[in-house]
Design an enzyme around this catalytic site. Structure first.
Site, PDB file in Angstrom:
ATOM      1  N   GLU A 165     -50.146 -28.729  25.740  1.00 22.87           N
ATOM      2  CA  GLU A 165     -48.822 -28.824  26.420  1.00 22.87           C
ATOM      3  C   GLU A 165     -47.316 -29.167  26.326  1.00 22.87           C
ATOM      4  O   GLU A 165     -46.705 -29.562  26.598  1.00 22.87           O
ATOM      5  CB  GLU A 165     -49.003 -30.161  26.958  1.00 22.87           C
ATOM      6  CG  GLU A 165     -50.646 -30.306  27.577  1.00 22.87           C
ATOM      7  CD  GLU A 165     -51.080 -31.918  27.938  1.00 22.87           C
ATOM      8  OE1 GLU A 165     -49.789 -32.420  28.335  1.00 22.87           O
ATOM      9  OE2 GLU A 165     -52.497 -31.963  29.021  1.00 22.87           O
ATOM     10  N   GLU A 223     -61.301 -27.766  27.620  1.00 25.50           N
ATOM     11  CA  GLU A 223     -61.169 -28.942  28.982  1.00 25.50           C
ATOM     12  C   GLU A 223     -61.935 -28.925  30.607  1.00 25.50           C
ATOM     13  O   GLU A 223     -61.698 -29.463  31.769  1.00 25.50           O
ATOM     14  CB  GLU A 223     -59.563 -30.006  29.222  1.00 25.50           C
ATOM     15  CG  GLU A 223     -59.222 -30.007  27.774  1.00 25.50           C
ATOM     16  CD  GLU A 223     -57.888 -31.295  28.130  1.00 25.50           C
ATOM     17  OE1 GLU A 223     -58.227 -31.609  29.060  1.00 25.50           O
ATOM     18  OE2 GLU A 223     -57.526 -31.098  26.879  1.00 25.50           O
TER      19      GLU A 223
END
Length: 517
Positions: A214, A325
């Site tokens: 991220e 994910e």
């Protein structure tokens, strides 16, 4: 006869001798079930192949993929249906791993595990002593022990993250440290983590690791500037990213592949950010293996085609792709349709996707639970659309034969046989067999066409036999691999002969030539 050589007819007969050397494909007589082991080599130290695109011009296996996983042929677990395409994983917490029902569910359905938060920086960093970062894997130990004991691979997550990282990592006496000192701490953190994994869990396979997570603004548009990392290194400075990958490559196990992961990765600006950063890392050396697509999706966005567009852009880098994910919220009540579509995209692109991981085992265990039904399971029971995913996988794993190639499979408790028959090439039928083969072989035993002979050549033969649609030998590789009864096609005996040659049992290749009819 020689026509079959040119097309490389395949025949598989599981050999007891083969099992004494390696186990990329085996049949258990005790359990009377078949297990497929998929295996590939890792990056050698010093390799620098940043232009690698999927498979090279000879059709060899990508160096950026770790395909060392197993699944049960004909099994009813999720991983067994997905096994012909990719490794299947789930995220799990320390709390859940202590539940016996969860343990059995994971053993049946997954061959990869990601710790939910137990390997995040604030979980494993236990203090800083000068520039030495103290690491303890005790928060993740129950999960890692379970994975090690059950031969389940692990995805590590993560080293560099704007979130869940203690502030004191970046400071000394309350003040931000210099870039030079931060580099030392970053290296120490990565080095000590891999050292503890190696020491405390010697039989654990850490197949992948999210090195940086991220890095970019939520919807793209540049690096995330509200971060301690950018406070130390400066805005839009990728130095710490490149360093993290450089250190990870230095200290990670040989077969551990390294990923740059983010969410909203299907938004075009974010896609561009990720691609540009990957290219920056690639320019510095052979440090990055792939892109991690978190794939936190919604039933109304993105569509499967929009998601596929991002997949295509990432795979164009020549790196591996992993879905890390996956979950799909259900605001429109249509995620039962989108789930099979997303899996179809992943299966279509399986040559570039080595692993798909769900964000949890069952709805009740994941962080998006309050945003509507997200996973294929609830209370460890499958939802109706789960069967649609399996049906699609089974259909895609068994393509109909075309006009030129007919494939038949016969299975018993001891033998799996796959044979491919092809029309003869009459122009070559009259050639002298030995002379013909010698003229076609670049190096006997060099299945992957890298100029040498090692275990990866034997493994590649077994992969091509176990799953010829996914691991098809190149024409050159097929000629090189046919070292047992050369001219009679590829069998497990060829893999055995290569291993015997490596052990010095056989002094030269090929071992023999078949007799031309």
């Amino acid at each position: 006869m020689i026509g079959n050589i040119i097309k490389k007819a395949l025949g598989l007969a599981v050999s007891a001798v083969m099992l004494s050397f390696c186990v990329p494909f085996s049949v258990s007589a005790d359990d009377q079930e078949e297990t497929s082991y998929v295996n590939s080599g890792g990056n050698a130290v010093g390799e620098n192949d940043t232009s690698f695109e999927g498979t090279d011009s000879t059709g060899c296996i990508p160096i950026h993929k770790n395909l060392n996983y197993k699944y049960e042929i004909g099994g009813d677990g999720f991983k067994d249906h997905m096994g012909p395409f990719f490794r299947l994983g789930t995220a799990v917490s320390d709390y859940e791993i202590g539940d016996l029902q969860a343990q059995e569910f994971i053993r049946k359905n997954y061959n990869s595990i990601t710790c939910r938060n137990e390997m995040a920086p604030d979980s494993i960093i236990k203090g800083v002593n000068g520039d030495e970062v103290n690491i303890s894997l005790s928060p993740a130990s129950n999960i890692l022990k379970f994975a090690e004991q059950n031969d389940i691979g692990v995805r590590g997550n993560t080293f560099v993250w704007y979130s869940q990282t203690p502030d004191y990592l970046f400071k000394d006496n309350g003040e931000l440290i210099s870039k030079e000192r931060m580099n030392k701490r970053l290296e120490s953190m990565i080095k000590n983590t891999f050292s503890q994994l190696r020491t405390n869990f010697p039989n654990l396979q850490v197949h992948s690791y999210d090195v940086c997570n991220e890095l970019f603004e939520a919807d793209g548009g540049g690096m995330r500037n509200l971060s301690k990392w950018t406070e130390v290194y400066g805005e839009n400075n990728p130095e710490f990213v490149v360093n993290a990958f450089r250190y990870a490559r230095q200290y990670a196990p040989n077969n551990c592949k390294l990923y740059l992961s983010d969410y909203n990765e299907y938004i075009s600006e974010k896609t561009d950010d990720i691609i540009n950063m990957a290219k920056t890392i690639m320019k510095e050396g052979d440090y990055i293996d792939g892109i991690g697509m978190q794939a936190h999706l919604a039933s109304d966005y993105p569509s499967a085609s929009e998601f596929e567009t991002a997949v295509k852009q990432f795979e164009s880098l020549g790196l591996d792709v992993q879905i890390t994910e996956l979950d799909i919220t259900n605001s429109t009540g249509t995620n039962d349709q989108l789930y099979p579509q997303i899996f179809e995209v992943a299966m279509k692109h399986n040559k570039h996707i080595s692993c798909v991981t769900l964000s949890g085992t069952t709805d009740e265990c994941i962080w998006r639970y309050d945003q509507g039904s997200r996973l294929p399971f609830s209370n460890y029971q499958p939802k109706p659309f789960y069967n649609n995913i399996l049906a699609l996988a089974d259909k895609m794993a068994s393509p109909a034969p075309d006009a030129e190639t007919t494939t038949t499979t016969t299975t018993t408790t001891t033998t799996n046989t796959t044979a491919t028959t092809v029309p003869p090439e009459t122009a070559a039928e009259s050639a002298d067999l030995k002379e013909f083969l010698d003229s076609k072989v670049s190096k006997w035993g060099d299945t992957n066409c890298d100029g040498g002979i090692d275990m990866s050549d034997a493994v590649m033969i077994m992969q091509s036999l176990a799953n010829p649609d996914k691991f098809k030998l190149s024409e050159q590789g097929g000629f090189n691999a046919d070292v047992y009864e050369a001219g009679d096609g590829i069998t497990t005996n060829d893999a055995v002969v290569i291993q015997q040659y490596l052990l010095g049992i056989i002094k030269s290749l090929p071992e023999s030539y078949c007799h031309a009819d």
